[in-house]
Design a protein around this motif. Structure first.
Motif, mmCIF file in Angstrom:
data_model
loop_
_atom_site.group_PDB
_atom_site.id
_atom_site.type_symbol
_atom_site.label_atom_id
_atom_site.label_comp_id
_atom_site.label_asym_id
_atom_site.label_seq_id
_atom_site.Cartn_x
_atom_site.Cartn_y
_atom_site.Cartn_z
ATOM 1 N N ASN B 72 0.823 -1.208 0.000
ATOM 2 C CA ASN B 72 0.000 0.000 0.000
ATOM 3 C C ASN B 72 0.862 1.266 0.000
ATOM 4 N N ILE B 73 1.866 1.279 -0.859
ATOM 5 C CA ILE B 73 2.761 2.439 -0.966
ATOM 6 C C ILE B 73 2.522 3.120 -2.313
ATOM 7 N N GLU B 74 2.410 4.446 -2.266
ATOM 8 C CA GLU B 74 2.162 5.224 -3.484
ATOM 9 C C GLU B 74 3.361 5.157 -4.419
ATOM 10 N N LEU B 75 3.115 4.764 -5.653
ATOM 11 C CA LEU B 75 4.132 4.823 -6.693
ATOM 12 C C LEU B 75 3.690 5.921 -7.653
ATOM 13 N N ILE B 76 4.379 7.062 -7.613
ATOM 14 C CA ILE B 76 3.960 8.194 -8.424
ATOM 15 C C ILE B 76 4.966 8.402 -9.547
ATOM 16 N N ALA B 77 4.476 8.456 -10.782
ATOM 17 C CA ALA B 77 5.339 8.764 -11.919
ATOM 18 C C ALA B 77 5.043 10.201 -12.357
ATOM 19 N N CYS B 78 6.104 10.976 -12.523
ATOM 20 C CA CYS B 78 5.963 12.398 -12.868
ATOM 21 C C CYS B 78 5.258 12.562 -14.212
ATOM 22 N N ILE B 79 4.265 13.422 -14.243
ATOM 23 C CA ILE B 79 3.464 13.563 -15.460
ATOM 24 C C ILE B 79 4.286 14.110 -16.624
ATOM 25 N N ALA B 80 5.142 15.099 -16.359
ATOM 26 C CA ALA B 80 5.929 15.670 -17.461
ATOM 27 C C ALA B 80 6.891 14.624 -18.016
ATOM 28 N N SER B 81 7.525 13.854 -17.110
ATOM 29 C CA SER B 81 8.438 12.799 -17.541
ATOM 30 C C SER B 81 7.683 11.734 -18.343
ATOM 31 N N CYS B 82 6.496 11.374 -17.868
ATOM 32 C CA CYS B 82 5.700 10.327 -18.519
ATOM 33 C C CYS B 82 5.252 10.745 -19.917
ATOM 34 N N LEU B 83 4.756 11.969 -20.037
ATOM 35 C CA LEU B 83 4.229 12.394 -21.332
ATOM 36 C C LEU B 83 5.335 12.421 -22.381
ATOM 37 N N ARG B 84 6.532 12.881 -21.968
ATOM 38 C CA ARG B 84 7.664 12.899 -22.905
ATOM 39 C C ARG B 84 8.050 11.494 -23.350
ATOM 40 N N ARG B 85 7.780 10.510 -22.484
ATOM 41 C CA ARG B 85 8.276 9.148 -22.735
ATOM 42 C C ARG B 85 7.174 8.179 -23.160
ATOM 43 N N GLY B 86 6.007 8.706 -23.426
ATOM 44 C CA GLY B 86 4.942 7.846 -23.943
ATOM 45 C C GLY B 86 4.315 6.948 -22.906
ATOM 46 N N ILE B 87 4.235 7.413 -21.669
ATOM 47 C CA ILE B 87 3.537 6.645 -20.641
ATOM 48 C C ILE B 87 2.292 7.428 -20.247
ATOM 49 N N LEU B 88 1.145 6.857 -20.526
ATOM 50 C CA LEU B 88 -0.111 7.590 -20.410
ATOM 51 C C LEU B 88 -1.130 6.795 -19.614
ATOM 52 N N ASP B 89 -1.910 7.505 -18.795
ATOM 53 C CA ASP B 89 -3.106 6.874 -18.247
ATOM 54 C C ASP B 89 -4.270 7.231 -19.185
ATOM 55 N N GLU B 90 -5.455 6.762 -18.850
ATOM 56 C CA GLU B 90 -6.589 6.961 -19.777
ATOM 57 C C GLU B 90 -6.877 8.439 -19.994
ATOM 58 N N THR B 91 -6.796 9.221 -18.906
ATOM 59 C CA THR B 91 -7.105 10.653 -18.999
ATOM 60 C C THR B 91 -6.161 11.343 -19.980
ATOM 61 N N GLU B 92 -4.871 11.050 -19.838
ATOM 62 C CA GLU B 92 -3.877 11.713 -20.691
ATOM 63 C C GLU B 92 -3.975 11.203 -22.135
ATOM 64 N N ALA B 93 -4.269 9.902 -22.282
ATOM 65 C CA ALA B 93 -4.419 9.350 -23.631
ATOM 66 C C ALA B 93 -5.570 10.045 -24.352
#
Lengths: 117, 130
Positions: B72-93
């Protein structure tokens, strides 16, 4: 509230680390007291007159001009690394305080957390 | 003691990602706690659910997922880093009109403020991969 020292050690355009480090510094200074220390090749991020037009990368060095407006507390660099790289603080886009080893040690101690980029 | 863990290295191309996981496991095993794991820079690739490593190699992403969900530990991926690298959740997609989302289970895409918040509130911040 915890104060944060950012240590920037990567050169500016070979990887995105430096640019994303600056983003994190600007974000951090909106929340709490932040300072920044440039060491090693990180000093190159500060060199004035960078042009990335032919590289196609973003010239984020212009963003350093905003550090004072964001309330970044101390902006310092390693004096030994400054000398070793043949640079002078006049070469930089902003005023930077060169620190010797003891000064850097104190700066680190003065902050609760250190984030490396 | 409460730790914030920051991961800058991508799985497979950097050893930092796995070292961070081993460290995180050791933190809990020693009776300490972790307030958040923040994936920045290439560390954001850890949240890519489409990674398919060879069978004889450690499934780094899956192990992080199991660690985050299991403890139960939060794993947070930075949104700016993710968008640049093609990692998207449904909202961003949807927002960027991309063909699909690929965020791994257990990971959340969020802003840099989460790194600062974790750093401020932890007793120690440990960064892997700089």
């Amino acid at each position: 509230m915890s104060s944060i020292l950012y240590v920037f050690s990567q050169p500016p355009h070979g990887s995105i680390n430096a640019q994303e480090g600056l983003d994190a510094l600007l974000m951090g200074s909106a929340f709490t007291t932040c300072s920044v220390l440039f060491v090693g090749q990180g000093l190159m991020q500060l060199i004035e007159g960078q042009s990335t037009d032919e590289l196609g990368t973003k010239n984020f060095s212009l963003g350093f001009g905003a550090l004072k407006d964001y309330g970044v507390n101390r902006i310092a660099c390693s004096k030994p690394d400054l000398v070793a790289s043949g640079l002078n603080s006049d070469d930089f886009v902003i005023d930077v305080e060169p620190l010797d080893a003891a000064g850097m040690q104190l700066l680190i101690r003065d902050h609760d957390k250190v984030l490396n980029f | 003691m409460n730790f914030a863990i920051v991961v800058h290295g991508a799985p497979y191309s950097s050893e930092a990602c796995l070292s961070a996981l081993n460290f995180a496991k050791a933190v809990l095993a020693s009776g300490h706690s972790i307030n958040r794991v923040f994936f920045y820079h290439d560390g954001a690739y850890t949240a890519n659910n489409l990674i398919a490593p060879p069978q004889d190699e450690t499934p780094v992403g899956e192990q992080w997922q199991a660690f985050g969900i299991g403890n139960n530990i939060e794993l947070i991926a930075c949104i700016a880093s993710c968008l640049r690298r093609g990692i998207l959740d449904e909202t961003e997609a949807d927002r960027y009109e991309k063909s699909g989302s690929n965020i791994a289970p257990g990971f959340t895409i969020s802003g840099l403020g989460q790194l600062i918040d974790a750093s401020i509130n932890a007793d120690r911040v440990v960064t892997f991969g700089v």
